[in-house]
Design an enzyme around this catalytic site. Structure first.
Site, PDB file in Angstrom:
ATOM      1  N   ASP A   1     -10.560   1.374 -23.674  1.00  0.00           N
ATOM      2  CA  ASP A   1     -10.554   1.093 -22.159  1.00  0.00           C
ATOM      3  C   ASP A   1     -10.561   2.378 -21.567  1.00  0.00           C
ATOM      4  OD1 ASP A   1     -10.498  -1.552 -22.520  1.00  0.00           O
ATOM      5  OD2 ASP A   1      -8.276  -1.782 -21.737  1.00  0.00           O
TER       6      ASP A   1
ATOM      7  N   PRO B   1       0.720  -1.190   0.164  1.00  0.00           N
ATOM      8  CA  PRO B   1       0.003   0.092   0.082  1.00  0.00           C
ATOM      9  C   PRO B   1       0.895   1.155   0.200  1.00  0.00           C
ATOM     10  CG  PRO B   1      -0.249  -1.075   2.154  1.00  0.00           C
ATOM     11  CD  PRO B   1       0.569  -1.911   1.259  1.00  0.00           C
TER      12      PRO B   1
ATOM     13  N   GLU C   1       3.194  -7.042   8.287  1.00  0.00           N
ATOM     14  CA  GLU C   1       3.285  -5.523   8.129  1.00  0.00           C
ATOM     15  C   GLU C   1       4.465  -5.152   6.866  1.00  0.00           C
ATOM     16  OE1 GLU C   1       2.061  -3.146   9.942  1.00  0.00           O
ATOM     17  OE2 GLU C   1       0.604  -4.743  10.689  1.00  0.00           O
TER      18      GLU C   1
ATOM     19  N   ARG D   1      -3.606  -8.944 -20.116  1.00  0.00           N
ATOM     20  CA  ARG D   1      -4.554  -8.664 -21.129  1.00  0.00           C
ATOM     21  C   ARG D   1      -3.885  -7.603 -22.196  1.00  0.00           C
ATOM     22  NH1 ARG D   1      -7.349  -3.983 -20.336  1.00  0.00           N
ATOM     23  NH2 ARG D   1      -9.124  -4.907 -21.631  1.00  0.00           N
TER      24      ARG D   1
END
Ligand code: ADE
Length: 272
Positions: free
Chosen positions: A174, A90, A117, A159
């Site tokens: 897209d 993150p 963590e 993809r």
């Protein structure tokens, strides 16, 4: 493309056998190797984590198993080549369509999803002396581990590989596709029947008038982007629109604001 994934939960990556990615593997377009991190532990409990130096909650992944795992992945790959190491976290840079394109152009990726963590920082630093390292986040939320992020990234990358999508055109429209304007969300789509539960497909789509349909789709994309992602509207360049499109933008209340240097909605409060 070769992909290695080192994880304490190889079974979490079972979905890589399904659908688009599964087919790409079966066709030999993707060569995926899953590795259980615990095979590089040396103690009876197969320990991969320990308490953090400096204190604090949670556990940190130990450097030794990760170091040995990366050595082994490197040694098993093509002679003289190194992978790009992708570390989902993150606290990484945002995983965007642009980053997916960049990673899709590489021949070998290794993923290091962490639990707990995170991984001892020295692993990332030492790896970066031997191979390109990209730390990437799939969004502003915290998952229990990086495995799901690996699934997200591999699917977005796969993809884009040549021959993986049936129709080579299908990622052209897209949302976020690079081109005339990348910062635009795709509008709504419809299929048969023309009426369902009393709801009709917008008439324009049945008209066969390709120019008008393209214009309508573009207007729908503008409206949707304004509703869901005003941050993207703020990135639209001034001169990316035809006269007709400018009219459509003004119907949505959007006009170019010279002093702000961006499109602005008439209802948006003016910042001090
Ligand atoms: N691991 C935990 N949360 C994550 C996120 N948002 N993106 C990538 N990896 C993660």
């Amino acid at each position: 493309m070769r992909i290695d994934v080192v994880t304490i939960f190889p079974e979490y990556l079972e979905p890589l056998n399904v659908s688009l990615v599964g087919k790409a593997r079966a066709r030999g377009q993707l060569d995926v190797h899953l590795h259980d991190l615990r095979q590089w532990t040396t103690d009876i409990h197969r320990t991969v984590d320990d308490t953090p130096y400096g204190g604090g909650p949670g556990m940190v992944m130990k450097p030794e198993p990760w170091g040995a795992a990366l050595d082994s992945v490197l040694a098993a790959g093509p002679e003289g080549e190194v992978p790009t190491l992708v570390v989902p976290t993150p606290s990484g840079r945002p995983f965007t369509q642009e980053l997916a394109q960049d990673l899709a152009s590489r021949s070998w990726l290794a993923f290091a999803p962490a639990r707990y963590e995170g991984i001892d920082r020295r692993v990332i630093e030492e790896a970066a002396t031997r191979m390109p390292v990209v730390e990437a986040s799939i969004g502003d939320y915290v998952l229990a581990g990086g495995e799901v992020a690996v699934l997200v990234m591999v699917e977005a990358i796969a993809r884009l590989l040549p021959g993986v999508l049936g129709n080579a055109e299908s990622h052209r429209d897209d949302s976020f596709a690079p081109g005339a304007m990348a910062d635009l969300l795709e509008g709504p789509v419809y299929t048969k029947p023309a009426e369902w539960r009393g709801r009709e497909v917008p008439e324009i789509l049945l008209s066969g008038h390709h120019g008008k349909i393209a214009q309508w789709r573009r207007e729908q994309a503008f409206a949707r982007t304004l509703a869901h992602r005003p941050d993207l509207v703020a990135r639209w360049p001034r001169d990316a629109f035809t006269k007709k499109e400018r009219e459509a933008l003004s119907v949505l209340g959007l006009a170019w604001d010279d002093s702000a240097g961006r499109f602005r909605s008439a209802v948006e409060p003016v910042e001090e």
